[in-house]
Design a protein around this motif. Structure first.
Motif, PDB file in Angstrom:
ATOM      1  N   LYS A   1       0.842  -1.206   0.000  1.00  0.00           N
ATOM      2  CA  LYS A   1       0.000   0.000   0.000  1.00  0.00           C
ATOM      3  C   LYS A   1       0.872   1.249   0.000  1.00  0.00           C
ATOM      4  N   GLN A   2       1.956   1.220   0.766  1.00  0.00           N
ATOM      5  CA  GLN A   2       2.882   2.352   0.758  1.00  0.00           C
ATOM      6  C   GLN A   2       3.507   2.524  -0.618  1.00  0.00           C
ATOM      7  N   MET A   3       3.837   1.421  -1.282  1.00  0.00           N
ATOM      8  CA  MET A   3       4.396   1.493  -2.630  1.00  0.00           C
ATOM      9  C   MET A   3       3.399   2.121  -3.583  1.00  0.00           C
ATOM     10  N   GLU A   4       2.124   1.782  -3.442  1.00  0.00           N
ATOM     11  CA  GLU A   4       1.098   2.383  -4.292  1.00  0.00           C
ATOM     12  C   GLU A   4       1.029   3.892  -4.061  1.00  0.00           C
ATOM     13  N   PHE A   5       1.085   4.318  -2.800  1.00  0.00           N
ATOM     14  CA  PHE A   5       1.087   5.755  -2.506  1.00  0.00           C
ATOM     15  C   PHE A   5       2.285   6.447  -3.154  1.00  0.00           C
ATOM     16  N   VAL A   6       3.445   5.821  -3.077  1.00  0.00           N
ATOM     17  CA  VAL A   6       4.658   6.407  -3.666  1.00  0.00           C
ATOM     18  C   VAL A   6       4.495   6.566  -5.170  1.00  0.00           C
ATOM     19  N   LEU A   7       3.960   5.550  -5.825  1.00  0.00           N
ATOM     20  CA  LEU A   7       3.773   5.609  -7.268  1.00  0.00           C
ATOM     21  C   LEU A   7       2.776   6.696  -7.652  1.00  0.00           C
ATOM     22  N   GLU A   8       1.703   6.799  -6.893  1.00  0.00           N
ATOM     23  CA  GLU A   8       0.647   7.744  -7.237  1.00  0.00           C
ATOM     24  C   GLU A   8       0.989   9.184  -6.841  1.00  0.00           C
ATOM     25  N   ARG A   9       1.741   9.349  -5.751  1.00  0.00           N
ATOM     26  CA  ARG A   9       1.947  10.692  -5.205  1.00  0.00           C
ATOM     27  C   ARG A   9       3.404  11.142  -5.195  1.00  0.00           C
ATOM     28  N   GLY A  10       4.300  10.230  -5.473  1.00  0.00           N
ATOM     29  CA  GLY A  10       5.714  10.573  -5.445  1.00  0.00           C
ATOM     30  C   GLY A  10       6.352  10.242  -4.107  1.00  0.00           C
ATOM     31  N   LYS A  11       7.679  10.100  -4.130  1.00  0.00           N
ATOM     32  CA  LYS A  11       8.389   9.753  -2.913  1.00  0.00           C
ATOM     33  C   LYS A  11       8.393  10.913  -1.938  1.00  0.00           C
TER      34      LYS A  11
END
Length: 371
Positions: A103-113
């Motif tokens: 889920k954190q990886m999905e957030f990173v992909l969608e919103r940036g690191k």
């Protein structure tokens, strides 16, 4: 040894049971001799900038459409691999970040690191310091994706020559196909044994910790996966025939691309003669064929950030079945065959360090979560 830092002016099969190593011809032996002769004064470019080229969309449908009239059927959603890694290799860090929390990886992909924490910056600085202990950086200007890859391949050649002659090298790029997907990584450190009869190098990764605490099992598991990725990629390069045509096609590269004078000059300074991108790839493939497989034993080193003192050395054995299961699970997230998973209940302590925790639906659904 030297690293050259390109300043851009432009934007495996699994199962290594049967070795597909070509018979070395007289021409290839000449290439090998040139590679060995270049070892003493080699320069390795640091890849600081990447040239980008237009990418062709991948046709990788993710979630199946809902039942109903065809007019009401939504278009298939493109996979995360197609949306976020189009014509690019998955990084080993993509794999480990996904394993840590999908889920954190999905957030990173969608919103940036999110911005790096102080501890992360200290860790990055430590790795740069370790690299500089055995490598000196020089600058090489690049103007295309072909030249970027040429520099990466030369990094590999010079670094592995250093390994064979000096017994150690650091920051070695590796690339290959894992479970049908291109993957790239940079091996922290490779050591050649100095005792015994073994000529198999050991892969090492150094982790830094801000406190004198032992790493958790989840952290060790993540580190095991990272090193097993490196071993798989290394062993595939040394025992399998590099899929050049697939490589050129997937990354949209021209094997006949004429290298710039800057890049040719850098390569010439190492004792090689290359005019085209394919010339460099030929040196790379021949070098791979001269290298041994890595040891089955892998090493994770944990050191304290404050004074670099050693906290723990964790040795473990490569597990092909476990590695394959882990990769297939991670890739099912990337190809979009399922929704992302949340961390297991016993690992919800990870949420305390997540920058997206306030938006996480798992936390919202657990009113009394102590994370």
């Amino acid at each position: 040894m030297h690293h050259a830092s390109p300043s851009s002016s432009a934007a495996a099969r699994p199962g290594a049971e049967e070795f597909l190593v070509d018979i070395v011809s007289d021409e290839e032996m000449a290439l090998i001799d040139a590679a060995l002769a270049a070892a003493a004064a080699g320069a390795r470019p640091l890849l600081s900038a990447a040239a980008r080229r237009a990418a062709v969309p991948l046709s990788c449908a993710a979630y199946p459409p809902a039942a109903g009239d065809i007019e009401d059927t939504p278009l298939p959603r493109r996979s995360r691999l197609a949306r976020f890694r189009e014509r690019r290799a998955l990084a080993v860090t993509d794999i480990t970040a996904t394993e840590w929390c999908e889920k954190q990886m999905e957030f990173v992909l969608e919103r940036g690191k999110p911005e790096k924490t102080v501890a992360m910056k200290v860790g990055s600085d430590r790795h740069a310091q370790l690299e500089q202990e055995v490598v000196e950086r020089v600058d090489v200007a690049i103007r295309s994706a072909e030249e970027l890859w040429a520099v990466k391949f030369m990094n590999f050649i010079v670094g592995t020559n250093q390994l064979m002659f000096e017994g150690i090298t650091r920051e070695i790029p590796v690339i290959g196909v894992v479970e049908g997907s291109w993957m790239i990584g940079i091996i922290d450190e490779i050591q050649m044994p100095t005792v015994g009869m073994s000529l198999q190098p050991m892969l090492v990764d150094t982790k830094t910790r801000s406190t004198r605490t032992a790493p958790s099992e989840a952290q060790k598991r993540n580190g095991r996966l990272q090193l097993m990725c490196y071993k798989y990629l290394w062993d595939n390069l040394t025992t399998e025939k590099f899929p050049a045509e697939n490589f050129f096609s997937y990354f949209d590269l021209d094997p006949n691309y004429l290298l710039s004078d800057d890049v040719k000059g850098y390569i010439s300074s190492l004792g090689f003669d290359a005019k085209t991108f394919e010339d460099v790839l030929k040196y790379f493939k021949v070098t791979c064929h001269t290298l041994p497989r890595s040891q089955e034993q892998l090493l994770l080193r944990y050191e304290l950030q404050e004074d670099h003192s050693l906290l723990e050395e964790y040795r473990f054995t490569y597990d092909a079945r476990w590695f394959k299961d882990q990769i297939q699970e991670v890739l099912s997230f990337w190809i979009g065959s399922r929704e992302p998973k949340f961390v297991a209940e016993e690992e919800r302590w990870k949420c305390r360090f997540c920058k997206f925790v306030s938006d996480c639906p798992m936390i919202a659904s657990v009113p009394r979560c102590r994370c």
